[in-house]
Design an enzyme around this catalytic site. Structure first.
Site, PDB file in Angstrom:
ATOM      1  N   CYS A  32     -39.034 -14.590   7.474  1.00 37.90           N
ATOM      2  CA  CYS A  32     -38.249 -13.226   7.586  1.00 37.90           C
ATOM      3  C   CYS A  32     -39.322 -11.991   7.997  1.00 37.90           C
ATOM      4  O   CYS A  32     -40.302 -12.094   7.750  1.00 37.90           O
ATOM      5  CB  CYS A  32     -37.642 -12.990   5.889  1.00 37.90           C
ATOM      6  SG  CYS A  32     -37.224 -11.110   6.047  1.00 37.90           S
ATOM      7  N   LYS A  44     -43.769   6.939   7.190  1.00 37.59           N
ATOM      8  CA  LYS A  44     -42.932   6.552   6.354  1.00 37.59           C
ATOM      9  C   LYS A  44     -43.453   5.947   4.878  1.00 37.59           C
ATOM     10  O   LYS A  44     -44.379   5.295   4.657  1.00 37.59           O
ATOM     11  CB  LYS A  44     -42.013   5.200   6.815  1.00 37.59           C
ATOM     12  CG  LYS A  44     -40.813   5.154   6.229  1.00 37.59           C
ATOM     13  CD  LYS A  44     -39.887   3.871   6.982  1.00 37.59           C
ATOM     14  CE  LYS A  44     -38.809   3.648   6.164  1.00 37.59           C
ATOM     15  NZ  LYS A  44     -37.844   2.408   6.712  1.00 37.59           N
TER      16      LYS A  44
END
Length: 502
Positions: free
Chosen positions: A143, A294
């Site tokens: 992933c 972020k």
RNA sequence: GGGCCAGUAGCUCAGUGGUUAGAGCAGGGGACUCAUAAUCCCUUGGUCGUAGGUUCGAUCCCUACCUGGCCUACCA
């Protein structure tokens, strides 16, 4: 004057409340408070999202049940919002019965409309993402987000036929201009729709921690139908028709830019299918970055809002996030910026103004408030500040609204310099100048209440006003001349003692 | 690859098809002393991303490009 129903996203209970949650919630709270002052009947909803595989897994690891796990986290959000002075009228948890009932009704309605159908899906599935991937998305078989192996999964799923709603959604958006603020965000939405919409899976049969589909109890509802539906289940969909009719559609779903697709494409389509009107509006915010990056656990820059409250105060924190970010774009949270805003706007401008006015009133007016001059030059400044503040809150631009309000504070400081009441002998001239300043503070208190409610109330009290500033109405109570003479004026401790950078 | 957004003073941002492009903060100078060394006044500072084009005239309109961010896509 009407009703105003606004929502925050519901927050997933796999993490504790952080700055990002707080940012969206504070913006929402300010909007809610502002609309109450406008005289709107307000329903302000927030809550927590508690279903899904990740919660089940976290519960397994903790050796407890999913419900117990959620019961441990959800209160942290409720407590955080209480400490941040969030005035939500409701707090929904997706594990509540009212939600379960409403979700099943919504699913049934879409099913009855023929928009939910059984189909098979096979693909590569990442458990952590709860999402499917195609080969090319993967990084060496893992992933791309979690860097963990994906599983080949083939299962029968119910699908929502989103593909049928392309034209209806486009038509809806074209006939509802201004539904999304800031405006440019709607381009993204329309662009996404025009690229073609794909059906999405609405259920999982491998999962037990969720709400069973009413037409097939062997499946539980997947995230979209479960989470998004909170916006209608909280106001009575499926349990209280009268309440639902009163509040729906939502006037603003306040969301972050990362969930635009689900809120602006999936959600209105789901509602259309069920025969429910889409939301009336969305307010889309950017991210609050931390130090330009972020916020993430890996960079170690996760900010806990509650830590900051201890240091800078609730209103110092609220004021900073509202004033220092242009709503819609990304903001940048820095400690230096927090201190700078606090010192310049709250300590030097507002706090100091309140203090110097109180002192001069004490020395020259016997500590009793005097009446403002009807034709004071400050009246025009006040009028401008009121008009601009109203316009900017209307446009969901808190930073610009606050800038407009602070314009009156600056003008008041200048007004005092011009007249130098501290040099004059007590008398009508001094009384008029100080009355002007007190009147300006009264109006400022009303205008800033949405952003810094405790501060507004404290100013209100110190200048001798009774009752709650929250009960004032905009614009009626902001008309120049509302400050009554004869009230005791209190100086008190500095509301915002200056901070030095640590 | 396609799309969207942004690129204006040191920083955060406003802004308009047209005389000298603005605010707040920061920097510099002055004033004042009621006030939390606060406040007020003045001031330094910008080739308005780059290159073209449209126009009598563009920071604002068009095109291309550059940079950054985001969304999206089954080119080996």
């Amino acid at each position: 004057m009407g009703k105003y129903y606004l929502t925050t996203p519901i927050y997933y209970v796999n993490a504790r409340p952080h700055l990002g949650h707080a940012y969206t919630t504070i913006v929402s709270d300010a909007l809610a408070r502002w609309h109450r002052m406008l005289g709107d009947d307000v329903y302000f909803l927030t809550g927590t999202d508690e279903h899904g595989l990740k919660i089940q897994q976290a519960a397994d690891e903790a050796g407890t049940s999913p419900k117990e796990f959620a019961d441990g986290i959800a209160p942290l959000f409720a407590q955080a919002w209480e400490r941040l002075n969030i005035s939500n009228d409701d707090f929904i948890r997706t594990t509540e019965e009212r939600h379960r009932t409403g979700v099943r009704k919504l699913l049934q309605a879409c099913y009855d409309a023929g928009d939910i159908e059984l189909d098979t899906y096979s693909g590569l599935y990442c458990v952590a993402c709860e999402a499917y991937y195609v080969e090319d998305d993967l990084e060496s078989g893992n992933c791309p987000i979690h860097k963990k192996p994906v599983e080949h999964v083939e299962e029968e799923n119910y699908f929502f036929r989103l593909s049928r709603f392309e034209q209806r959604l486009l038509d809806w958006y074209s006939s509802h201009p201004g539904a999304v603020v800031p405006e440019h965000r709607v381009n993204e939405v329309i662009g996404f729709i025009k690229q073609g919409l794909q059906d999405f899976s609405v259920s999982r049969r491998t999962l037990t921690w969720g709400i069973p589909l009413p037409f097939d109890e062997s499946h539980v509802a997947y995230v979209w139908f479960d989470a998004l539906a909170n916006y209608i289940t909280a106001i009575g969909y499926g349990t209280d028709d009268e309440k639902f009719r009163k509040w729906w559609p939502a006037d603003h779903h306040v969301i972050g830019k990362d969930i635009v697709r689900f809120h602006n494409v999936y959600w209105p389509a789901m509602l259309m299918s069920a025969g429910i009107e889409p939301p009336a509006g969305w307010a889309v915010g950017g991210w609050l970055l931390v130090g330009g990056e972020k916020m993430s656990k890996t960079t170690g820059n996760v900010v806990n809002p509650l830590d900051l409250i201890d240091e800078i105060g609730v209103d110092g924190f609220r004021y900073y996030v509202l004033s220092d970010t242009t709503y819609g774009g990304d903001g940048d949270f820095t400690y230096e910026g927090l201190i700078s805003r606090y010192n310049s706007d709250l300590a030097n401008n507002l706090g100091n103004l309140a203090a110097r006015v109180a002192t001069v009133v004490g020395k020259k007016c016997g500590g009793t408030g005097t009446a403002p001059s009807p034709d004071s030059p400050l009246a025009a400044h006040a009028r401008t500040a009121v008009d601009d503040t109203i316009a900017q809150w209307q446009a969901v631009q808190p930073s610009r609204a606050l800038e407009a309000t602070w314009g009156l504070i600056r003008a008041t400081n200048a007004h005092l310099e011009t007249n130098e009441p501290w040099k004059a002998e007590p008398g009508p001239a001094v009384d008029a100048v100080m009355g002007d300043a007190l009147e300006a503070l009264r109006i400022v208190a009303i205008l800033c209440h949405a952003a810094v409610p405790a501060t507004a109330q404290e100013i209100w009290r110190r200048i001798g006003m009774t009752g709650n500033v929250a009960d004032m109405r905009v614009p009626a109570d902001t008309a120049w001349g509302g400050y009554p003479a004869g009230r005791p004026v209190e100086k008190g401790e500095p509301m915002f003692p200056r901070r030095t950078v640590a």
